[in-house]
Design a protein around this motif. Structure first.
Motif, PDB file in Angstrom:
ATOM      1  N   ALA A 175       0.842  -1.198   0.000  1.00 15.54           N
ATOM      2  CA  ALA A 175       0.000   0.000   0.000  1.00 15.54           C
ATOM      3  C   ALA A 175       0.878   1.249   0.000  1.00 15.54           C
ATOM      4  CB  ALA A 175      -0.924  -0.012   1.210  1.00 15.54           C
ATOM      5  N   PRO A 176       1.643   1.457  -1.061  1.00 12.86           N
ATOM      6  CA  PRO A 176       2.557   2.618  -1.085  1.00 12.86           C
ATOM      7  C   PRO A 176       1.838   3.946  -1.048  1.00 12.86           C
ATOM      8  CG  PRO A 176       2.376   1.621  -3.264  1.00 12.86           C
ATOM      9  CD  PRO A 176       1.674   0.696  -2.314  1.00 12.86           C
ATOM     10  N   ALA A 177       0.549   3.938  -1.428  1.00 13.30           N
ATOM     11  CA  ALA A 177      -0.189   5.204  -1.444  1.00 13.30           C
ATOM     12  C   ALA A 177      -0.594   5.648  -0.050  1.00 13.30           C
ATOM     13  CB  ALA A 177      -1.429   5.073  -2.327  1.00 13.30           C
ATOM     14  N   VAL A 236      -7.278  -4.846   4.780  1.00 14.37           N
ATOM     15  CA  VAL A 236      -7.932  -4.403   3.549  1.00 14.37           C
ATOM     16  C   VAL A 236      -8.147  -2.891   3.509  1.00 14.37           C
ATOM     17  CG1 VAL A 236     -10.304  -4.676   4.385  1.00 14.37           C
ATOM     18  CG2 VAL A 236      -9.809  -4.965   1.956  1.00 14.37           C
ATOM     19  N   GLU A 237      -8.297  -2.267   4.672  1.00 15.97           N
ATOM     20  CA  GLU A 237      -8.548  -0.837   4.702  1.00 15.97           C
ATOM     21  C   GLU A 237      -7.337  -0.010   4.266  1.00 15.97           C
ATOM     22  OE1 GLU A 237      -9.852  -0.087   8.657  1.00 15.97           O
ATOM     23  OE2 GLU A 237     -11.931  -0.601   8.230  1.00 15.97           O
ATOM     24  N   LYS A 238      -6.166  -0.645   4.186  1.00 19.93           N
ATOM     25  CA  LYS A 238      -4.965   0.074   3.784  1.00 19.93           C
ATOM     26  C   LYS A 238      -4.902   0.302   2.271  1.00 19.93           C
ATOM     27  CE  LYS A 238      -2.183  -1.967   7.525  1.00 19.93           C
ATOM     28  NZ  LYS A 238      -1.869  -0.744   8.260  1.00 19.93           N
ATOM     29  N   PHE A 239      -5.753  -0.397   1.507  1.00 21.98           N
ATOM     30  CA  PHE A 239      -5.612  -0.406   0.065  1.00 21.98           C
ATOM     31  C   PHE A 239      -6.706   0.394  -0.628  1.00 21.98           C
ATOM     32  CE2 PHE A 239      -4.187  -4.767   1.423  1.00 21.98           C
ATOM     33  CZ  PHE A 239      -2.840  -4.466   1.401  1.00 21.98           C
ATOM     34  N   ALA A 240      -6.425   0.705  -1.898  1.00 19.87           N
ATOM     35  CA  ALA A 240      -7.456   1.263  -2.768  1.00 19.87           C
ATOM     36  C   ALA A 240      -8.527   0.201  -2.969  1.00 19.87           C
ATOM     37  CB  ALA A 240      -6.838   1.664  -4.107  1.00 19.87           C
ATOM     38  N   GLU A 280     -10.061  -1.346  -5.420  1.00 23.22           N
ATOM     39  CA  GLU A 280      -9.862  -2.474  -6.344  1.00 23.22           C
ATOM     40  C   GLU A 280      -8.921  -3.518  -5.750  1.00 23.22           C
ATOM     41  OE1 GLU A 280      -8.476  -3.386 -10.967  1.00 23.22           O
ATOM     42  OE2 GLU A 280      -8.085  -1.430 -10.050  1.00 23.22           O
ATOM     43  N   LEU A 281      -7.799  -3.075  -5.216  1.00 23.42           N
ATOM     44  CA  LEU A 281      -6.834  -3.995  -4.632  1.00 23.42           C
ATOM     45  C   LEU A 281      -7.377  -4.604  -3.346  1.00 23.42           C
ATOM     46  CD1 LEU A 281      -4.107  -5.336  -4.436  1.00 23.42           C
ATOM     47  CD2 LEU A 281      -3.162  -3.218  -3.495  1.00 23.42           C
ATOM     48  N   GLY A 282      -8.029  -3.777  -2.525  1.00 26.59           N
ATOM     49  CA  GLY A 282      -8.595  -4.283  -1.280  1.00 26.59           C
ATOM     50  C   GLY A 282      -9.644  -5.351  -1.528  1.00 26.59           C
ATOM     51  N   ASP A 283     -10.511  -5.122  -2.513  1.00 32.09           N
ATOM     52  CA  ASP A 283     -11.540  -6.106  -2.843  1.00 32.09           C
ATOM     53  C   ASP A 283     -10.917  -7.414  -3.320  1.00 32.09           C
ATOM     54  OD1 ASP A 283     -13.515  -4.359  -2.136  1.00 32.09           O
ATOM     55  OD2 ASP A 283     -14.009  -3.747  -4.184  1.00 32.09           O
ATOM     56  N   PHE A 284      -9.865  -7.309  -4.129  1.00 26.28           N
ATOM     57  CA  PHE A 284      -9.204  -8.516  -4.631  1.00 26.28           C
ATOM     58  C   PHE A 284      -8.644  -9.346  -3.477  1.00 26.28           C
ATOM     59  CE2 PHE A 284      -5.121 -10.468  -5.982  1.00 26.28           C
ATOM     60  CZ  PHE A 284      -5.633 -11.441  -6.830  1.00 26.28           C
ATOM     61  N   VAL A 285      -7.923  -8.705  -2.576  1.00 30.26           N
ATOM     62  CA  VAL A 285      -7.326  -9.416  -1.436  1.00 30.26           C
ATOM     63  C   VAL A 285      -8.412 -10.022  -0.558  1.00 30.26           C
ATOM     64  CG1 VAL A 285      -5.996  -9.112   0.690  1.00 30.26           C
ATOM     65  CG2 VAL A 285      -5.218  -8.032  -1.430  1.00 30.26           C
ATOM     66  N   LEU A 286      -9.441  -9.235  -0.255  1.00 30.83           N
ATOM     67  CA  LEU A 286     -10.502  -9.708   0.632  1.00 30.83           C
ATOM     68  C   LEU A 286     -11.285 -10.851  -0.007  1.00 30.83           C
ATOM     69  CD1 LEU A 286     -11.973  -9.336   3.310  1.00 30.83           C
ATOM     70  CD2 LEU A 286     -13.443  -7.660   2.196  1.00 30.83           C
TER      71      LEU A 286
END
Length: 401
Positions: free
Chosen positions: A173-175, A353-357, A359-365
């Motif tokens: 989560a570099p952002a 999951v809350e650390k990500f944008a 799209e990425l958070g949904d994919f991981v979850l």
């Protein structure tokens, strides 16, 4: 009719408990039913309005703190020191191999995602949950050493995997806004202060409990409340000084177990009663709020990655880890297969999951939740028949000696 869904939940829980012993002899497990019933209510638009994803996050954090502490506190330290070869091999050799193998599989099947994301998912899929194979670890026909190896690995691997998951989440989560001092210092403090604070409080709490027992100052009721308060204290103390509260809760359980050993019956009683209810509630919430969305996102690459993780990566890693030990081929296969992904995998995914944008958070979850319900189904269905077959095989081998 707003109370109708809550009525369904209450009736479902009562019916399951009344038939609990019968279910224990079948291929149907409590996590499987909780996930399925939650998803059933979601598909029927019957999920109570009182249950929201925000509530699930709170429940997940509470459950994770308590279960991490109890998993560690239930470890029989003396037995582990005496007969430690199998569980130590699965943890020291098997876990890293499963992480590397899982990361490689996910990266190959999802080349569009960064390697750090594949590694994060590989780490999230490493922890196992003996509750999904309860028919195995409670079946006294299965040799005690085999059951203990599965239970110890399950109890320790979630706490061991957590620091890696936190570091990989930060890298993925570099952002995210960098904390004061940068990510490296933040990560170091998280994974060092947490264990130090937690272990110290666990040891002090254990000493205090034994002193109170010897002086007849407490009773089992108060000991139970004190034990849960110790888990909470470890979490908040570590957070206050910049450490990770979840790692601290796990370390507190280990410190507590080293001092108290088997002199706190509450740890076992709670795990078998209120702890089960907490676990069921978390599985129900996952089924009601996350499973339908996860299934909708399930595609061929994701299904293939999950199947390889469950049926190839984990069994192969355990097989390799037990080479050179006295574990025979059937034992290696048995322990390798019964590494179901359960509550820890789901809760860790919710945690990061809350650390990500989105799209990425949904994919991981979605990846993690699909793994959990598929594992609950496969390991639940195979637990009883495989435990019986394995017990018969071991009994025959013993009689032939």
């Amino acid at each position: 009719m707003e109370q109708l869904p809550l009525l369904f939940i209450a009736i479902f829980l009562m019916a399951f408990c009344l038939l609990g012993r019968w279910f224990a002899r079948t291929i149907v497990t409590a996590p499987m039913l909780a996930l399925g019933f939650g998803a059933f209510l979601a598909w029927g638009n019957l999920v109570p309005e009182q249950i929201a994803k925000a509530h699930l996050h709170v429940l997940a954090e509470i459950a994770l703190v308590i279960l991490l502490f109890l998993d560690a506190a239930r470890i029989d330290i003396q037995s582990l020191l005496k007969r430690h070869r199998w569980p130590l091999r699965t943890l020291i050799i098997g876990m890293p191999l499963a992480f590397v193998g899982g990361t490689a599989v996910i990266w190959l099947l999802f080349p569009g995602w960064p390697l750090a994301v594949a590694a994060l998912l590989g780490a999230i899929l490493v922890p196992t949950d003996a509750a999904l194979g309860r028919s195995v670890v409670t079946n006294e026909d299965v040799p005690e050493r085999h059951r203990r190896a599965i239970t110890i690995e399950s109890g320790l691997n979630d706490g061991i995997a957590l620091p890696m998951i936190l570091m990989l989440a930060a890298l993925s989560a570099p952002a995210a806004a960098a904390p004061t001092g940068g990510w490296i210092l933040y990560t170091v403090l998280q994974v060092t202060l947490g264990p130090l604070v937690g272990a110290g409080l666990g040891v002090l709490g254990g000493i205090g409990l034994l002193a109170a027992q010897e002086r007849d100052l407490t009773s089992p009721l108060y000991e139970g409340i004190a034990t849960l308060s110790l888990a909470a204290a470890a979490y908040f103390a570590a957070t206050a000084v910049g450490g990770n509260g979840f790692i601290a809760a796990f370390a507190a359980g280990i410190g507590f177990a080293c001092i108290v050993r088997d002199r706190c019956q509450f740890v076992y009683d709670f795990s078998e009663s209120e702890g089960q209810l907490l676990s069921w509630a978390a599985f129900f919430g996952i089924g009601a709020l996350l499973v339908p969305e996860a299934i909708a996102s399930l595609n061929v690459p994701m299904a293939a990655a999950i199947a390889l993780s469950l049926a190839v990566v984990r069994p192969l890693a355990i097989w390799i880890s037990l080479i050179g030990s006295d574990a025979d081929p059937s034992t290696r296969l048995f322990i390798g297969w019964f590494g179901p992904r359960g509550l820890a995998t789901a809760l860790f995914a919710l945690l990061v999951v809350e650390k990500f944008a989105p799209e990425l958070g949904d994919f991981v979850l979605h990846f993690a939740i699909n793994t959990v319900w598929i594992s609950a189904l496969l390991h639940g269905v195979t637990a009883v028949p495989m435990a019986k077959a394995f017990a018969a095989h071991q009994s025959m081998k013993t009689s032939q000696r």
